[in-house]
Enzyme design. Structure first.
Site, PDB file in Angstrom:
ATOM      1  N   GLU A 205      20.988  -3.885  13.889  1.00  0.00           N
ATOM      2  CA  GLU A 205      20.358  -5.202  13.985  1.00  0.00           C
ATOM      3  C   GLU A 205      19.822  -5.387  15.410  1.00  0.00           C
ATOM      4  OE1 GLU A 205      21.646  -9.855  13.134  1.00  0.00           O
ATOM      5  OE2 GLU A 205      23.088  -8.446  14.023  1.00  0.00           O
TER       6      GLU A 205
ATOM      7  N   LYS B 194      18.930 -12.057   6.250  1.00  0.00           N
ATOM      8  CA  LYS B 194      20.309 -12.419   6.579  1.00  0.00           C
ATOM      9  C   LYS B 194      20.668 -13.772   5.990  1.00  0.00           C
ATOM     10  CE  LYS B 194      23.445 -12.348  10.563  1.00  0.00           C
ATOM     11  NZ  LYS B 194      23.521 -12.079  12.021  1.00  0.00           N
TER      12      LYS B 194
ATOM     13  N   CYS C 216      25.285  -7.838   9.753  1.00  0.00           N
ATOM     14  CA  CYS C 216      26.215  -8.347  10.757  1.00  0.00           C
ATOM     15  C   CYS C 216      27.171  -9.403  10.207  1.00  0.00           C
ATOM     16  CB  CYS C 216      25.412  -8.872  11.943  1.00  0.00           C
ATOM     17  SG  CYS C 216      26.362  -8.985  13.484  1.00  0.00           S
TER      18      CYS C 216
END
Length: 320
Positions: free
Chosen positions: A60, A135, A168
């Site tokens: 990322e 995300k 993440c």
């Protein structure tokens, strides 16, 4: 089977490389494009050195870095498809490899009225985007991204491997992992830009989710210091039995990047009951090859000598 450090592949294995890229600190679109060119060169160079690599994963923020300035975040936001994805697609096509790339951010449909998305793209070896993931849970208050609206996705990856992507902080929520697994994912890719002091927790959570969902997990984390945070690295590829088969430790020098490659069996689900107590694992911080022979139950004409309890897992280890 490869020997003496040769790197090759087979129809029954998928070579996965997670590239631990130092976190860049960029400010302009020109700097972003220059950094993307470096990533493209890495794709082509790594494939040249590791011809058995089928998929390469970058962390990322590896393309654009974290834009701590709000105006810079809007100025550098890109369209998908667009110049950046075209550049990555051309590199994948030229190298003959699949790639996962981070775009932070992707322009919102109402750009510039709303914040961009934090997006991953999976590009195949023909240069085509086969999966785009946004995300779901930005890390507030530092990340100002618009939450993703595409949900979890599964795509046919290299050699038919079922691939999902998360980003993440998404990985801190078990429901997201389970959603990927229930949709048929065999490999869940988690690019992240995680910093200290969360190292131990993040190493543990990816291992736990691999075990709980019986999937492979590929984690590509950033390393280095971007002037604000120190990123702990520890990129890893994790087997579905809670075992980390690779782990790369933190490299603080921004001049140093490293990678790992691991070969995943495409047939891991077919003979699951007899695999777990016969595996032997080697943790190597450079390169590790685990090769699986074809499962007996997949043979069209099973050989009489192959009994139910006969071991069919073979391995070779190479270290530079």
């Amino acid at each position: 089977m490869s020997r003496h450090g040769d790197i090759s592949s087979s129809p029954d294995t998928v070579g996965v490389c997670v590239f631990q890229y130092p976190m860049p600190r960029l400010h302009t679109e020109e700097e972003v494009m220059a950094n993307a060119k470096k990533i493209c060169d890495i794709v082509k160079g790594t494939k040249m050195g590791l011809p058995g690599m089928d998929l390469i994963v970058f962390p990322e923020y590896s393309t654009m870095g974290i834009m701590y300035d709000r105006q810079e975040m809007f100025d550098t936001a890109c369209a998908i498809p667009g110049p950046l994805t075209d550049m990555f697609g051309e590199a994948c096509k030229e190298a003959g490899v699949w790639g996962v790339f981070s775009l932070t951010g992707e322009q919102h449909e109402q750009h510039p009225k709303k914040n961009p998305y934090n997006t991953l793209v999976l590009i195949n070896d023909k240069g085509e985007i086969v999966q785009k993931y946004r995300k779901l849970l930005p890390w507030t208050p530092i990340e100002g991204w618009t939450p993703g609206n595409l949900g979890t996705l599964v795509a046919d990856g290299p050699k038919g491997l079922k691939v999902s992507m998360i980003i993440c902080d998404d990985g801190n929520y078990p429901e997201i992992w389970r959603d990927c697994a229930m949709k048929g994912a065999e490999l869940i890719i988690r690019p992240q830009g995680y910093m200290y002091p969360a190292k131990d927790q993040q190493v543990q959570v990816s291992k736990t989710m691999a075990w709980c969902n019986q999937v492979y997990v590929a984690v590509a984390n950033a390393s280095g210091f971007d002037g604000v945070y120190t990123y702990f690295g520890h990129s890893a590829i994790i087997g579905e039995y809670f075992v980390t088969v690779f782990c790369l430790y933190c490299l603080r020098s921004r001049r140093v990047t490293t990678y790992q490659i691991y070969y995943l069996s495409r047939r891991r689900r077919t003979y699951l009951g007899r695999v777990w107590n016969r595996r032997q694992w080697y943790s190597v911080c450079t390169a590790f090859h685990l090769w699986y022979s074809r499962c007996p139950c997949q043979r069209s004409e099973p050989e009489p000598a192959l009994q139910a309890d006969a071991p069919w897992i073979h391995w070779s280890v190479c270290q530079w």
